[in-house]
Scaffold this motif. Sequence first.
Motif, PDB file in Angstrom:
ATOM      1  N   MET A   1       0.848  -1.191   0.000  1.00 15.98           N
ATOM      2  CA  MET A   1       0.000   0.000   0.000  1.00 15.98           C
ATOM      3  C   MET A   1       0.887   1.246   0.000  1.00 15.98           C
ATOM      4  N   LEU A   2       0.617   2.161  -0.914  1.00 12.52           N
ATOM      5  CA  LEU A   2       1.386   3.398  -0.978  1.00 12.52           C
ATOM      6  C   LEU A   2       1.083   4.281   0.234  1.00 12.52           C
ATOM      7  N   PRO A   3       2.074   5.133   0.619  1.00 15.63           N
ATOM      8  CA  PRO A   3       1.878   5.970   1.818  1.00 15.63           C
ATOM      9  C   PRO A   3       0.591   6.790   1.807  1.00 15.63           C
ATOM     10  N   VAL A   4       0.248   7.391   0.662  1.00 20.01           N
ATOM     11  CA  VAL A   4      -0.961   8.220   0.595  1.00 20.01           C
ATOM     12  C   VAL A   4      -2.204   7.379   0.854  1.00 20.01           C
ATOM     13  N   ALA A   5      -2.250   6.197   0.238  1.00 20.13           N
ATOM     14  CA  ALA A   5      -3.394   5.309   0.431  1.00 20.13           C
ATOM     15  C   ALA A   5      -3.450   4.787   1.862  1.00 20.13           C
ATOM     16  N   ARG A   6      -2.278   4.496   2.440  1.00 17.19           N
ATOM     17  CA  ARG A   6      -2.228   3.982   3.812  1.00 17.19           C
ATOM     18  C   ARG A   6      -2.725   5.039   4.795  1.00 17.19           C
ATOM     19  N   ARG A   7      -2.339   6.285   4.589  1.00 17.88           N
ATOM     20  CA  ARG A   7      -2.779   7.352   5.489  1.00 17.88           C
ATOM     21  C   ARG A   7      -4.273   7.602   5.361  1.00 17.88           C
ATOM     22  N   ARG A   8      -4.784   7.490   4.148  1.00 18.53           N
ATOM     23  CA  ARG A   8      -6.231   7.641   3.955  1.00 18.53           C
ATOM     24  C   ARG A   8      -6.965   6.507   4.666  1.00 18.53           C
ATOM     25  N   TRP A   9      -6.400   5.317   4.596  1.00 18.06           N
ATOM     26  CA  TRP A   9      -6.996   4.170   5.277  1.00 18.06           C
ATOM     27  C   TRP A   9      -6.955   4.360   6.789  1.00 18.06           C
ATOM     28  N   LEU A  10      -5.821   4.854   7.318  1.00 19.60           N
ATOM     29  CA  LEU A  10      -5.683   5.098   8.746  1.00 19.60           C
ATOM     30  C   LEU A  10      -6.678   6.157   9.217  1.00 19.60           C
ATOM     31  N   GLU A  11      -6.829   7.202   8.437  1.00 27.56           N
ATOM     32  CA  GLU A  11      -7.766   8.264   8.787  1.00 27.56           C
ATOM     33  C   GLU A  11      -9.185   7.705   8.899  1.00 27.56           C
ATOM     34  N   THR A  12      -9.595   6.894   7.930  1.00 24.52           N
ATOM     35  CA  THR A  12     -10.917   6.288   7.937  1.00 24.52           C
ATOM     36  C   THR A  12     -11.080   5.339   9.121  1.00 24.52           C
ATOM     37  N   LYS A  13     -10.025   4.569   9.403  1.00 23.64           N
ATOM     38  CA  LYS A  13     -10.048   3.616  10.514  1.00 23.64           C
ATOM     39  C   LYS A  13     -10.268   4.332  11.852  1.00 23.64           C
ATOM     40  N   VAL A  14      -9.569   5.430  12.048  1.00 25.54           N
ATOM     41  CA  VAL A  14      -9.716   6.202  13.290  1.00 25.54           C
ATOM     42  C   VAL A  14     -11.118   6.795  13.382  1.00 25.54           C
ATOM     43  N   GLN A  15     -11.628   7.332  12.281  1.00 27.50           N
ATOM     44  CA  GLN A  15     -12.970   7.924  12.285  1.00 27.50           C
ATOM     45  C   GLN A  15     -14.032   6.876  12.593  1.00 27.50           C
ATOM     46  N   ASP A  16     -13.860   5.676  12.041  1.00 32.19           N
ATOM     47  CA  ASP A  16     -14.855   4.622  12.231  1.00 32.19           C
ATOM     48  C   ASP A  16     -14.828   4.035  13.637  1.00 32.19           C
ATOM     49  N   GLU A  17     -13.616   3.858  14.190  1.00 35.33           N
ATOM     50  CA  GLU A  17     -13.478   3.163  15.468  1.00 35.33           C
ATOM     51  C   GLU A  17     -13.195   4.090  16.645  1.00 35.33           C
ATOM     52  N   GLY A  18     -12.880   5.344  16.365  1.00 35.30           N
ATOM     53  CA  GLY A  18     -12.608   6.303  17.439  1.00 35.30           C
ATOM     54  C   GLY A  18     -11.171   6.301  17.908  1.00 35.30           C
ATOM     55  N   GLN A  19     -10.479   5.151  17.800  1.00 33.67           N
ATOM     56  CA  GLN A  19      -9.086   5.061  18.199  1.00 33.67           C
ATOM     57  C   GLN A  19      -8.443   3.851  17.531  1.00 33.67           C
ATOM     58  N   ILE A  20      -7.119   3.877  17.416  1.00 31.56           N
ATOM     59  CA  ILE A  20      -6.379   2.743  16.862  1.00 31.56           C
ATOM     60  C   ILE A  20      -5.120   2.516  17.691  1.00 31.56           C
ATOM     61  N   ASP A  21      -4.609   1.296  17.606  1.00 32.91           N
ATOM     62  CA  ASP A  21      -3.392   0.899  18.308  1.00 32.91           C
ATOM     63  C   ASP A  21      -2.284   0.669  17.280  1.00 32.91           C
ATOM     64  N   ILE A  22      -1.134   1.300  17.493  1.00 36.49           N
ATOM     65  CA  ILE A  22      -0.043   1.237  16.514  1.00 36.49           C
ATOM     66  C   ILE A  22       0.415  -0.196  16.272  1.00 36.49           C
ATOM     67  N   ASP A  23       0.627  -0.947  17.333  1.00 33.81           N
ATOM     68  CA  ASP A  23       1.136  -2.318  17.175  1.00 33.81           C
ATOM     69  C   ASP A  23       0.157  -3.190  16.404  1.00 33.81           C
ATOM     70  N   ALA A  24      -1.139  -3.046  16.706  1.00 39.16           N
ATOM     71  CA  ALA A  24      -2.145  -3.855  16.023  1.00 39.16           C
ATOM     72  C   ALA A  24      -2.220  -3.491  14.537  1.00 39.16           C
ATOM     73  N   ILE A  25      -2.163  -2.202  14.233  1.00 37.04           N
ATOM     74  CA  ILE A  25      -2.230  -1.758  12.839  1.00 37.04           C
ATOM     75  C   ILE A  25      -0.968  -2.155  12.082  1.00 37.04           C
ATOM     76  N   SER A  26       0.163  -2.061  12.772  1.00 37.20           N
ATOM     77  CA  SER A  26       1.432  -2.453  12.161  1.00 37.20           C
ATOM     78  C   SER A  26       1.398  -3.910  11.728  1.00 37.20           C
ATOM     79  N   GLU A  27       0.874  -4.758  12.593  1.00 35.92           N
ATOM     80  CA  GLU A  27       0.786  -6.183  12.280  1.00 35.92           C
ATOM     81  C   GLU A  27      -0.222  -6.447  11.158  1.00 35.92           C
ATOM     82  N   LEU A  28      -1.344  -5.702  11.186  1.00 39.16           N
ATOM     83  CA  LEU A  28      -2.382  -5.887  10.179  1.00 39.16           C
ATOM     84  C   LEU A  28      -1.903  -5.479   8.786  1.00 39.16           C
ATOM     85  N   LEU A  29      -1.163  -4.367   8.705  1.00 40.59           N
ATOM     86  CA  LEU A  29      -0.718  -3.856   7.407  1.00 40.59           C
ATOM     87  C   LEU A  29       0.657  -4.363   6.994  1.00 40.59           C
ATOM     88  N   LYS A  30       1.305  -5.117   7.889  1.00 38.95           N
ATOM     89  CA  LYS A  30       2.629  -5.680   7.597  1.00 38.95           C
ATOM     90  C   LYS A  30       3.671  -4.587   7.313  1.00 38.95           C
TER      91      LYS A  30
END
Length: 249
Positions: A1-30
């Motif tokens: 995933m390109l950086p721009v697409a990854r950041r857009r995905w992260l932004e959406t993830k935070v909006q949908d769930e209210g919060q995210i965990d770096i370690d969990a996201i790191s493992e999910l996105l490899k």
Amino acid sequence: MLPVARRRWLETKVQDEGQIDIDAISELLKVSPMTIRRDLKELESNNKVIRTHGGAISPYSLTQEVPYSSKENKNVQLKKEIAQKALSLIQENSTIILDSGTTTFELAKLIKNLDALTIITNDIKIANELLYSKHNVIVIGGEMQNDIGALFGSAAEQMLNMIHADFLFLGAHAIKLEEGISAPTFGKSQIKKLMINAAATTWCLADHSKFDQYSFTKVCKLHELDGIISDNGISESTLTRYKESVDIL
């Protein structure tokens, strides 16, 4: 995933769930945790997220300040019960600090019928409630927060730096397990920190609606408190999680 697409995905993830965990996201996105941290830093610079220890939250998930008139009739019976429990901890001839707030105001109503104490507060409504009591009441100076009645600023901070109290009954806008107690403004957070420093014992008074919430500025970690007094509305699972870090009455 390109950086721009990854950041857009992260932004959406935070909006949908209210919060995210770096370690969990790191493992999910490899990708590495450092990569996610850089992405979150970029998103924060554009006001898309607010970074926290180990993750990020949505700026729209923060607990905001509300006018006193909007909260004084909320969970009133629960606040009265919390105040009654707090009253049982107060010892004769104590010096206590009452932080601003509607739950501490309920405690002030009960305290006014006790024998003389020394009471320090930054809340003009609490001071007014104690106007005809037998207590020695000290109101810290400073600027008044409109619609709230709390005092803050350099004058209040200087006064708190000069005192020592036996007990602090701390109000809370938000309580979260990892982040601890947080407040909606820098000024309010600083006042609360100085109150904690000035008191030998600190009890936070908060009904169940304040748990698993986060506000703008950090006040203290939960281990810095002697305990939290709350109501029976806290779920058993929440109570179990929090009791690993702090005593709860």
